[in-house]
Design a protein around this motif. Structure first.
Motif, PDB file in Angstrom:
ATOM      1  N   LYS A 266      40.018  49.379  35.515  1.00 39.01           N
ATOM      2  CA  LYS A 266      39.756  48.975  34.090  1.00 39.01           C
ATOM      3  C   LYS A 266      40.420  48.150  33.601  1.00 39.01           C
ATOM      4  O   LYS A 266      40.762  48.306  32.119  1.00 39.01           O
ATOM      5  N   ASP A 267      41.278  47.255  33.972  1.00 44.05           N
ATOM      6  CA  ASP A 267      42.151  46.275  33.228  1.00 44.05           C
ATOM      7  C   ASP A 267      41.296  45.392  32.517  1.00 44.05           C
ATOM      8  O   ASP A 267      40.241  45.135  32.977  1.00 44.05           O
ATOM      9  N   LYS A 268      41.568  44.573  31.440  1.00 42.45           N
ATOM     10  CA  LYS A 268      40.967  43.599  30.929  1.00 42.45           C
ATOM     11  C   LYS A 268      41.057  42.227  31.647  1.00 42.45           C
ATOM     12  O   LYS A 268      42.277  42.095  32.294  1.00 42.45           O
ATOM     13  N   PRO A 269      40.057  41.312  31.888  1.00 41.37           N
ATOM     14  CA  PRO A 269      40.307  40.047  32.564  1.00 41.37           C
ATOM     15  C   PRO A 269      41.664  39.247  32.300  1.00 41.37           C
ATOM     16  O   PRO A 269      42.269  38.713  32.955  1.00 41.37           O
ATOM     17  N   SER A 270      41.901  39.515  30.861  1.00 36.55           N
ATOM     18  CA  SER A 270      43.070  38.703  30.320  1.00 36.55           C
ATOM     19  C   SER A 270      44.322  39.115  30.920  1.00 36.55           C
ATOM     20  O   SER A 270      45.347  38.535  30.666  1.00 36.55           O
ATOM     21  N   GLU A 271      44.405  40.499  31.462  1.00 32.20           N
ATOM     22  CA  GLU A 271      45.564  40.981  31.946  1.00 32.20           C
ATOM     23  C   GLU A 271      45.997  40.646  33.437  1.00 32.20           C
ATOM     24  O   GLU A 271      46.722  41.264  34.029  1.00 32.20           O
ATOM     25  N   CYS A 272      44.821  39.803  33.947  1.00 27.48           N
ATOM     26  CA  CYS A 272      45.022  39.520  35.357  1.00 27.48           C
ATOM     27  C   CYS A 272      44.974  38.063  35.766  1.00 27.48           C
ATOM     28  O   CYS A 272      44.473  37.628  36.393  1.00 27.48           O
ATOM     29  N   SER A 273      45.699  37.223  34.629  1.00 23.83           N
ATOM     30  CA  SER A 273      45.872  36.142  34.678  1.00 23.83           C
ATOM     31  C   SER A 273      46.626  35.742  36.354  1.00 23.83           C
ATOM     32  O   SER A 273      47.157  36.623  36.800  1.00 23.83           O
ATOM     33  N   LEU A 274      46.591  34.435  36.615  1.00 23.58           N
ATOM     34  CA  LEU A 274      47.264  34.008  38.000  1.00 23.58           C
ATOM     35  C   LEU A 274      48.547  33.949  37.829  1.00 23.58           C
ATOM     36  O   LEU A 274      49.436  34.527  38.435  1.00 23.58           O
ATOM     37  N   ALA A 275      49.014  33.822  36.467  1.00 23.76           N
ATOM     38  CA  ALA A 275      50.488  33.853  36.209  1.00 23.76           C
ATOM     39  C   ALA A 275      51.030  35.483  36.442  1.00 23.76           C
ATOM     40  O   ALA A 275      52.028  35.625  37.095  1.00 23.76           O
ATOM     41  N   GLN A 276      50.207  36.341  35.892  1.00 23.68           N
ATOM     42  CA  GLN A 276      50.390  37.696  36.115  1.00 23.68           C
ATOM     43  C   GLN A 276      50.485  38.178  37.459  1.00 23.68           C
ATOM     44  O   GLN A 276      51.345  38.862  38.196  1.00 23.68           O
ATOM     45  N   PHE A 277      49.397  37.632  38.306  1.00 22.14           N
ATOM     46  CA  PHE A 277      49.306  37.948  39.680  1.00 22.14           C
ATOM     47  C   PHE A 277      50.730  37.540  40.267  1.00 22.14           C
ATOM     48  O   PHE A 277      51.166  38.177  41.219  1.00 22.14           O
ATOM     49  N   LYS A 278      51.086  36.366  40.208  1.00 20.75           N
ATOM     50  CA  LYS A 278      52.230  35.947  40.869  1.00 20.75           C
ATOM     51  C   LYS A 278      53.466  36.613  40.486  1.00 20.75           C
ATOM     52  O   LYS A 278      54.502  36.908  41.540  1.00 20.75           O
TER      53      LYS A 278
END
Length: 514
Positions: A266-278
């Motif tokens: 249930k994370d927000k899409p804004s919390e799953c950016s490519l930078a955060q993923f990396k």
């Protein structure tokens, strides 16, 4: 003072510390309260050996950030858990997951809402486990029907009773399987003829050992079939430093990750950016060449010819080595799941796993853990020092996380002495208290009752710091000469407390950056 890298010390561990007394509770994802307490540090670089030693003292990494829970203070104590891959024994539910995958691959029309719902129902059941449930599950292997039948014939001498009553009546089991009835009858004949006196006699007399876990292995279920209509492959790609294969597939991985985090967590899409993923799952401080082991000097061309080596389980063998990897699960050419792994000198450590929720009905979480155990078993043929599969943290206070105890045999790390103990023994203690020391307090024979790797003096700990634009490497006692007297106790307190958490062996090698 700012931190800089040094090419002249490329194979050393460099860490930046946080203030040790800043133990303000923060949000806990397990109980959803503000009660989680831990210490942490950032790692510029870290050797394979140092990280192995640190996880054996309760540390864990998330990207380049390493943290260790304050076990006696935190709301949900996190116990490091490892499974002995070479002695691993499959459970019925785990076999069912492997069969589910195999059946799906053989029939592309097996996807159904019914299966999806049953998967969610199973997750609901797991989340409501009683305190004793995990202990009962762990003890299953020690109380199998075959074991009970064998014990009966070792300890029971009244043949009239054995012959006159039904096996179910003697064993007090409502209904026996046919194979157990056959075992009972065969042992009855052997016992009457005085051919068995102990368990060894029984096992020698049987063509098939009913207690032999090797006869029902993960590898048997993972044997590929030529009739499969769907093709599921695994590919191991080095995530850091990023390999060409990883760079080319990171966008596809990120899409699966975003879908997983937003739907499952249930994370927000804004919390799953490519930078955060990396930052979270791609960046790593581990130095692949800091450990010189067998995986670094393999003749990869010969491996496929080795009959004892299962290339289909390991995946792309061109990526084998030490350090950080992503194990991609590719269904018909499409990435549907990814396991984030660290290959160290004694273990394979599971960092994280995410999958496409469209395939939730396949129980991919369980499947990936079994696949990773099989992966460790194959890797151990190449480097015999690698035997253990680390599942991360076991959280007894969080019922939905207790599934990690179902991979038998597993061991928990004592939070005070840093010794390993069978989880079935630990569970009894954790049922009474959420925080528990597992090692005994009184010494018996060679029993370890205190931390054998403690440090009391930090004078020789290596320090890196920048002063007036000049980078210096000195020992801590010399570093103090650069400080105002009023700050020396504070820095000594900080370094000593962290080094106690590192242990002496790591403290002797590590470089602390200020």
């Amino acid at each position: 003072m700012k931190s800089q890298s040094s090419s002249s010390s490329s194979e050393q561990t460099f860490v930046s510390l946080q203030y040790i007394d800043d133990l303000r509770p923060h949000h806990c994802g397990y109980c959803n309260t503000k009660g989680s307490v831990s210490v942490g540090m950032s790692a510029e670089k870290m050797t394979i050996q140092d990280y192995q030693d640190l996880i054996d003292r309760g540390w864990r990494r998330s990207g380049t950030y390493l943290y260790k829970p304050k076990m006696n203070l935190t709301c949900c104590p996190l116990y490091t858990i490892k499974c002995d891959s070479n002695k691993f024994q499959l459970r019925r539910s785990q076999k069912n997951t492997l069969k589910l995958i195999k059946n799906y691959l053989d029939n592309k029309n097996q996807h159904s809402n019914k299966k999806c719902n049953s998967s969610r129902d199973r997750e609901s059941i797991i989340s409501n486990l009683s305190n004793d449930y995990i202990l009962n599950r762990i003890n299953q292997r020690k109380n199998t029907v075959a074991e009970r039948i064998i014990d009966l014939f070792i300890n029971f001498n009244d043949f009239n009773d054995l012959e006159s009553k039904k096996p179910e009546e003697i064993l007090k089991i409502k209904k026996l399987k046919a194979k157990h009835v056959r075992l009972f009858k065969k042992l009855l004949v052997l016992k009457k003829n005085d051919k068995i006196k102990n368990k060894e006699d029984i096992l020698r007399s049987l063509k098939r050992n009913p207690l032999d876990s090797n006869q029902d292995t993960i590898e048997n279920y993972l044997t590929p079939s030529n009739s499969f209509q769907n093709k599921l492959e695994t590919r191991l790609v080095r995530s850091f430093p990023p390999s060409k294969e990883f760079t080319e597939s990171i966008t596809e991985e990120h899409k699966v990750y975003t879908k997983y985090q937003t739907i499952i967590h249930k994370d927000k899409p804004s919390e799953c950016s490519l930078a955060q993923f990396k930052r979270f799952l791609c960046d790593s401080p581990l130095l692949p060449n800091s450990y010189k082991g067998p995986l670094n000097s393999l003749d990869l061309k010969r491996l496929p010819k080795d009959k004892n080596f299962r290339e289909d389980i390991v995946g792309d063998i061109n990526s084998i080595g030490y350090g950080s990897f992503h194990q991609q699960y590719i269904l018909n050419g499409k990435i549907i799941a990814v396991g984030v792994l660290d290959i160290l000198n004694k273990c394979v450590s599971s960092v994280y796993f995410f999958y496409d929720p469209d395939y939730q009905f396949l129980n991919l979480g369980t499947y990936s853990a079994l696949k990773e155990i099989a992966f460790v078993r194959q890797i151990s043929k190449l480097d015999t020092n690698i035997q253990w599969y680390y599942l991360g943290f076991y959280v007894h206070t969080c019922k939905k996380m207790r599934y990690k105890g179902f991979y038998y045999p597993s061991y928990l790390l004592c939070p005070e002495v840093y010794t390993w103990h069978p989880i079935e023994e630990c569970s009894r203690l954790l049922n009474a208290n959420k925080y528990s020391r597992f090692a005994p307090r009184e010494k018996a024979d060679q029993t370890i009752t205190e931390d054998q790797n403690q440090i009391d003096n930090v004078d020789n700990v290596k320090i890196k710091f920048d002063i007036h634009g000049e980078l210096k490497f000195v020992k801590f006692r010399e570093f103090c000469s650069f400080l105002n007297d009023e700050y020396i106790p504070e820095f000594k307190h900080l370094v000593l407390n962290y080094c106690k958490l590192f242990g002496k062996s790591v403290s002797d090698r590590i470089v602390i950056s200020f």
